[in-house]
Motif scaffolding. Structure first.
Motif, mmCIF file in Angstrom:
data_model
loop_
_atom_site.group_PDB
_atom_site.id
_atom_site.type_symbol
_atom_site.label_atom_id
_atom_site.label_comp_id
_atom_site.label_asym_id
_atom_site.label_seq_id
_atom_site.Cartn_x
_atom_site.Cartn_y
_atom_site.Cartn_z
ATOM 1 N N MET A 7 0.821 -1.158 0.162
ATOM 2 C CA MET A 7 0.020 0.143 -0.026
ATOM 3 C C MET A 7 0.806 1.213 0.210
ATOM 4 O O MET A 7 0.727 2.046 -0.721
ATOM 5 C CB MET A 7 -0.560 0.242 1.378
ATOM 6 C CG MET A 7 -2.052 -1.572 1.361
ATOM 7 S SD MET A 7 -3.274 -1.508 0.374
ATOM 8 C CE MET A 7 -3.210 -3.148 0.404
ATOM 9 N N VAL B 291 2.525 1.517 -3.430
ATOM 10 C CA VAL B 291 1.636 2.391 -4.441
ATOM 11 C C VAL B 291 1.662 3.913 -4.338
ATOM 12 O O VAL B 291 1.321 4.363 -4.833
ATOM 13 C CB VAL B 291 0.082 1.873 -3.795
ATOM 14 C CG1 VAL B 291 -0.928 3.081 -4.438
ATOM 15 C CG2 VAL B 291 0.188 0.351 -4.918
ATOM 16 N N SER B 292 1.618 4.058 -3.138
ATOM 17 C CA SER B 292 1.945 5.678 -2.191
ATOM 18 C C SER B 292 2.758 6.030 -3.212
ATOM 19 O O SER B 292 2.441 7.954 -3.640
ATOM 20 C CB SER B 292 0.678 5.862 -1.499
ATOM 21 O OG SER B 292 -0.681 5.567 -1.400
ATOM 22 N N ALA C 275 2.839 6.931 -6.937
ATOM 23 C CA ALA C 275 1.564 7.800 -7.191
ATOM 24 C C ALA C 275 2.158 9.159 -6.940
ATOM 25 O O ALA C 275 2.277 10.204 -7.754
ATOM 26 C CB ALA C 275 1.044 7.319 -6.513
ATOM 27 N N VAL C 276 2.926 9.457 -6.479
ATOM 28 C CA VAL C 276 3.943 10.274 -6.145
ATOM 29 C C VAL C 276 4.621 10.533 -7.229
ATOM 30 O O VAL C 276 4.450 11.722 -7.578
ATOM 31 C CB VAL C 276 4.756 10.999 -4.818
ATOM 32 C CG1 VAL C 276 5.180 12.007 -4.796
ATOM 33 C CG2 VAL C 276 3.968 10.683 -3.486
ATOM 34 N N SER D 97 3.459 11.199 -10.756
ATOM 35 C CA SER D 97 2.721 12.160 -10.499
ATOM 36 C C SER D 97 4.079 13.397 -11.343
ATOM 37 O O SER D 97 3.444 14.498 -11.783
ATOM 38 C CB SER D 97 2.266 13.758 -9.198
ATOM 39 O OG SER D 97 1.211 12.590 -8.890
ATOM 40 N N PHE D 98 5.635 13.236 -10.783
ATOM 41 C CA PHE D 98 6.271 14.103 -11.625
ATOM 42 C C PHE D 98 6.595 13.759 -12.826
ATOM 43 O O PHE D 98 6.961 14.550 -13.815
ATOM 44 C CB PHE D 98 6.923 14.010 -10.555
ATOM 45 C CG PHE D 98 7.675 14.218 -9.027
ATOM 46 C CD1 PHE D 98 7.332 14.830 -9.027
ATOM 47 C CD2 PHE D 98 8.472 13.361 -7.619
ATOM 48 C CE1 PHE D 98 6.956 15.945 -7.381
ATOM 49 C CE2 PHE D 98 8.012 13.684 -6.680
ATOM 50 C CZ PHE D 98 7.820 14.982 -6.688
ATOM 51 N N PHE E 73 4.384 11.998 -14.612
ATOM 52 C CA PHE E 73 3.256 13.523 -15.221
ATOM 53 C C PHE E 73 3.665 14.667 -15.633
ATOM 54 O O PHE E 73 3.017 15.303 -16.729
ATOM 55 C CB PHE E 73 1.379 13.136 -14.052
ATOM 56 C CG PHE E 73 0.929 14.082 -15.765
ATOM 57 C CD1 PHE E 73 -0.419 13.918 -16.377
ATOM 58 C CD2 PHE E 73 0.289 15.122 -14.444
ATOM 59 C CE1 PHE E 73 -1.163 14.406 -16.657
ATOM 60 C CE2 PHE E 73 -0.583 15.661 -15.316
ATOM 61 C CZ PHE E 73 -1.464 15.592 -16.370
ATOM 62 N N LEU F 45 -5.258 6.632 -1.143
ATOM 63 C CA LEU F 45 -3.817 6.386 -1.115
ATOM 64 C C LEU F 45 -3.425 6.330 -2.498
ATOM 65 O O LEU F 45 -2.473 6.662 -2.975
ATOM 66 C CB LEU F 45 -3.841 4.515 -0.733
ATOM 67 C CG LEU F 45 -3.547 3.787 -0.175
ATOM 68 C CD1 LEU F 45 -3.658 2.391 -0.190
ATOM 69 C CD2 LEU F 45 -2.460 4.266 0.670
ATOM 70 N N PRO G 153 -1.320 11.203 -3.165
ATOM 71 C CA PRO G 153 0.614 11.633 -3.474
ATOM 72 C C PRO G 153 0.544 12.823 -4.788
ATOM 73 O O PRO G 153 1.127 13.233 -4.867
ATOM 74 C CB PRO G 153 0.379 10.209 -4.170
ATOM 75 C CG PRO G 153 -0.198 8.578 -3.775
ATOM 76 C CD PRO G 153 -1.653 10.146 -2.955
#
Ligand code: HEM
Lengths: 183, 634
Positions: free
Chosen positions: A17, A20-21, A24-25, A28-29, A31, B217, B221
């Motif tokens: 878990m 995953v986060s 995802a951070v 985002s970079f 992206f 989750l 982010p």
């Protein structure tokens, strides 16, 4: 007690878990990197470029090596081989340390021009996240090596962490080293 | 029905010794028990709600008449920014996660969350982030870029003082704390449900917390990444959002709304979970169409990630994308409607007791439906262009947020109060508080729709007389006063009931879920004998026949199998079969020290004390190693 070990211990679920986060951070970079490239005139701009291709390749090799050693440590834990597990942990720590140095150099190579253009800033950011992940891998492996721990869950955490590193590194490499060059 | 045999007094004493926090102040600082941490979240979030409420009061005081002079233009910007920020980041999500932390383990028959120290760390991080934001009031550099902090307004050029740094660093800490809590809740729900509690027997509230966790989750982010980039731009001049360096302010808008739109549902989904729990209990019958409600909640969770662009209709999005996002925005009305019909059918076919929590829920349904209708209106791009940034939007989102989230939270606080305190809250004052709040809310916010049609923009600190806005503004401000009175009555009721309320016993509402099988307040270990579940409404259904293996395990766990071992059952994800017994970590000071080091590092960045920041950063690493390092070779 009529209970047996699970394939994935609770700690691995937590890592999954958390991973995953973290991914995802970083996602985002990534992206951000592509989003900014669509609006920019040239990406990378004249006179700027991705960090050294050689370092990129070496880092990729270290990712494969570290992940392999972590996976090996996990298997050896199941087999109960203390000496083997410790060596694999030490090896993973060394691979992580070397990769942390290389990616930190990647970050450093972008910093001088980062105030002028968004490209070096985003590249530094992407590598910064991976460098931090390598650093954490060193700490985890070192703690396990020092405490002589051979629990399955702990080795699973290390192996999982290296999987996460691969998940972070692959898009970084693809975006910065490959995509930037074919522009 | 559950098998919750009592166990012997000796077994209870041993369990209590094993699971209790240490005594005194040290015990308080090192506590990791899910009930203590959950309650801390709830109480702290309520405190922050009061701060946000005072700021709302200041806004309404300033707008009560034209050209009022309570707040100047700068102060007004600061006050609405902090009001929105506090309500969204410091109140709603932490409050709902706190309720989840306290009640989910009880509802699924677990003894604690799977990573108790991480949970404590999450709380201290939340407190640290909150204090950093509050600190801005003391320094006078209060964030003033709106709750969504759009650059370039919030970039180094147009917001040179420290205000936005407080915002960015504080919010980052809060979001990390949110992720930590979500991780705990998702893992406990997937891996530590009572034997027999298959996914299809899970209470709707637990489903809602599971979905909320998954969404956190994935969504938080994005804002962590966005905030880090903006802070780096502000501190070091890297032009991520600055077009002069080929940055793009729209990147912030995308990342912010990838977080921001699901954020609304991150608050709404657990709030509707509370509603389902309350409706079921007070209608005294199982929820109608349980599978459809689960499907609807899941659909909302997924759809909400497809909606972020609808906050950006006014920025010039290609026509086809606009149409798609408009349709997706409207689609979400369908699963929301499924839930509403399920509640109405349950109420219609049940034998309803109109106690205070049920009144709050009824109020919620009325207000939520109204907010939903105005939501579908603004989901249509042409309508959105008309009312964009007007008070119509302020009215819409307060119907959704106050009606949709605050009313269910108040229902939850009243409903679960007996579990926390062992005493039932007073009904007369409870009902009075509901009616005062309900009337106050509608008087405060309904007229704002008209203000929007009449062209009153949001975020403007005053207005001229003669525009036809005076009456609506006066009503809105007076309504806020009434609403505040209602909240005060609610608080007085709980405060008085905590010492004078009727003794509750385990299950004062004759509810069906497992938390009501535990004593009120529950012991440190929750259940002496771990419950086994054979039905969706375990306390309303006849007993379960235990198989040999399950009986052996639950009997063995009536006391620790080794001295001091905090043992918890792990079960399979879908059908909750026993797989193993896991051991959980006990009290530790390291979560607090590590969170304190993170806070100091943030403060270092904030005030440009880089040596301090680096040293504190090293402190974080040391803290993590000390906290996680295994004590002995195994
Ligand atoms: C006592 C009840 C409340 C009152 C009287 C109130 C009043 C207001 C008003 C008048 C504004 C608009 C200011 C302006 O744009 O000029 C506002 C903004 C806002 N409110 Fe509330 N509010 C209340 C409760 C809440 C709650 C419970 C939430 C969320 C859970 C919330 C979230 C927000 C947000 C996000 C904004 C937007 C801030 C911005 O524009 O950046 N409010 N509130």
């Amino acid at each position: 007690m009529p209970v047996g070990p699970t394939r994935l211990a609770a700690s691995s679920w937590g890592l999954l878990m958390g991973g995953v986060s973290i991914a995802a951070v970083h996602g985002s970079f990534v992206f951000g990197f592509f989003f900014l490239s669509t609006g920019a005139g040239a990406w990378p701009p004249e006179g700027m470029g991705p960090p050294s291709a050689l370092r990129g390749l070496a880092t990729t090799g270290l990712v494969v090596l570290g992940a392999g050693l972590a996976a090996l440590a996990w298997r050896l834990t199941a087999a109960g081989s203390l000496a083997g597990v410790r060596s694999a942990h030490v090896g993973a720590a060394l691979a992580g340390g070397a990769a942390a140095v290389l990616t930190s150099l990647d970050v450093a190579s972008q910093i001088p021009e980062a105030v002028e253009h968004a490209y070096p800033g985003t590249v530094a950011l992407l590598h910064g996240v991976v460098a931090a992940a390598f650093g954490a891998a060193v700490v985890i492996a070192a703690v396990l090596a020092v405490t002589r721990r051979v629990r399955r869950e702990d080795s699973a955490v290390l192996a999982g962490w290296w999987l996460l590193i691969a998940v972070l590194w692959l898009p970084t490499y693809a975006a910065v080293q490959i995509w930037s060059r074919v522009q | 029905m559950t098998a919750t045999a009592t166990g012997t007094a000796v077994e209870h004493a041993v369990l209590d010794r094993t699971w209790s926090s240490r005594p005194g102040i040290v015990g308080w600082l090192t506590a990791v028990n899910h009930k203590q941490i959950g309650l801390r979240f709830v109480v702290t979030a309520f405190g922050f709600m009061l701060v946000g409420g005072v700021l709302a009061g200041l806004i309404r005081l300033q707008l009560i008449v034209p050209r009022a002079e309570v707040l100047g233009p700068e102060a007004y910007n600061q006050v609405f920014t902090m009001h929105g920020t506090i309500m969204m980041f410091l109140f709603a999500v932490p409050m709902l996660e706190g309720l989840g932390m306290y009640f989910v383990p009880l509802m699924i028959g677990a003894r604690d969350l799977p990573f108790p120290r991480l949970n404590a760390f999450g709380y201290w991080l939340y407190l640290g982030g909150g204090l950093i934001l509050m600190w801005s009031f003391v320094t006078g550099s209060v964030p003033d870029g709106g709750w969504f902090a759009y650059p370039t307004l919030t970039g180094p050029e147009f917001s040179p003082d420290r205000g936005l740094d407080f915002w960015l660093l504080g919010v980052t800490m809060l979001e990390v704390s949110g992720i930590v809590g979500a991780l705990e809740l998702v893992v406990v729900i997937l891996r530590h449900r009572a034997p027999g509690m298959t996914l299809s027997r899970m209470p709707i509230f637990v489903w809602s917390i599971l979905l909320q966790g998954g969404m956190i989750l994935l969504a938080f982010p994005a804002i962590i990444a966005a905030s880090l980039m903006l802070e780096i731009e502000r501190k070091f001049g890297v032009p991520f959002y600055d077009p002069t360096g080929e940055g793009n302010p729209l990147l912030w808008q995308h990342l912010f709304w990838i977080f921001g739109h699901p954020e609304v549902y991150i608050m709404l989904i657990p709030a509707t979970g509370v509603v389902s729990a309350v409706v079921q209990t007070f209608a005294r019958r199982p929820l109608v169409a349980y599978p459809l409600v689960v499907a609807a909640l899941t659909a909302i969770a997924i759809l909400s990630f497809g909606l972020w662009v609808h906050h950006m209709f006014a920025v010039g999005i290609p026509m086809l994308a606009l149409a798609l996002f408009s349709v997706a925005s409207m689609l979400i009305a369908i699963p929301s409607g499924v839930q509403v019909f399920s509640w109405l059918a349950t109420i219609w076919t049940g034998r309803v007791r109109w106690s205070t929590p049920m009144l709050f829920v009824a109020g919620f349904i009325v207000i939520f439906v109204a907010g939903g209708i105005t939501g579908v209106m603004v989901a249509s791009a042409p309508f959105d262009w008309q009312v964009h940034d007007s008070f119509f939007v302020v009215a819409h989102f307060h119907y959704v947020l106050f009606g949709g989230v605050v009313f269910p939270i108040f229902a939850a606080l009243h409903y679960w109060f007996p579990k926390w305190t062992g005493r039932v809250p007073g009904e007369a004052l409870g009902k009075a508080s509901f009616w005062i709040m309900f009337v106050g809310f509608n008087v405060a916010f309904f007229p704002q729709h008209f203000l929007g049609f009449l062209g009153m923009p949001r975020r403007v600190y005053t207005y001229d007389p003669g525009l036809g806005w005076e009456g609506h503004n006066l009503a809105s401000s007076l309504g806020t006063g009434v609403l505040t009175l209602g909240i005060l009555v609610f608080m007085v009721n709980l405060a008085v009931s905590a010492s004078r309320g009727r003794i509750a016993g385990p299950n004062p509402w004759s509810a069906d879920t497992l938390e009501w099988a535990a004593a009120s307040p529950p012991p440190s270990y929750n259940f002496g004998e771990l419950p086994v579940v054979g039905a969706r409404e375990p306390l309303w259904a006849p007993g379960v026949d235990l198989d040999e293996r399950t009986r052996a395990v639950t009997t063995a766990l009536r006391a620790p199998t080794a001295p001091g071992a905090r043992e918890q059952l792990a079960t399979t994800v879908v059908d909750a079969q026993i797989v193993e017994v896991t051991r959980l970590a006990g009290p530790s000071i390291w979560p607090l020290l590590t969170a304190a080091a993170v806070t100091v590092a943030m403060v270092g960045v904030l005030v440009d004390a880089w040596t301090l920041a680096v040293l504190a950063g090293l402190g974080v690493v040391v803290g993590l190693v000390a906290w996680l390092a295994p004590r002995s070779p195994a």
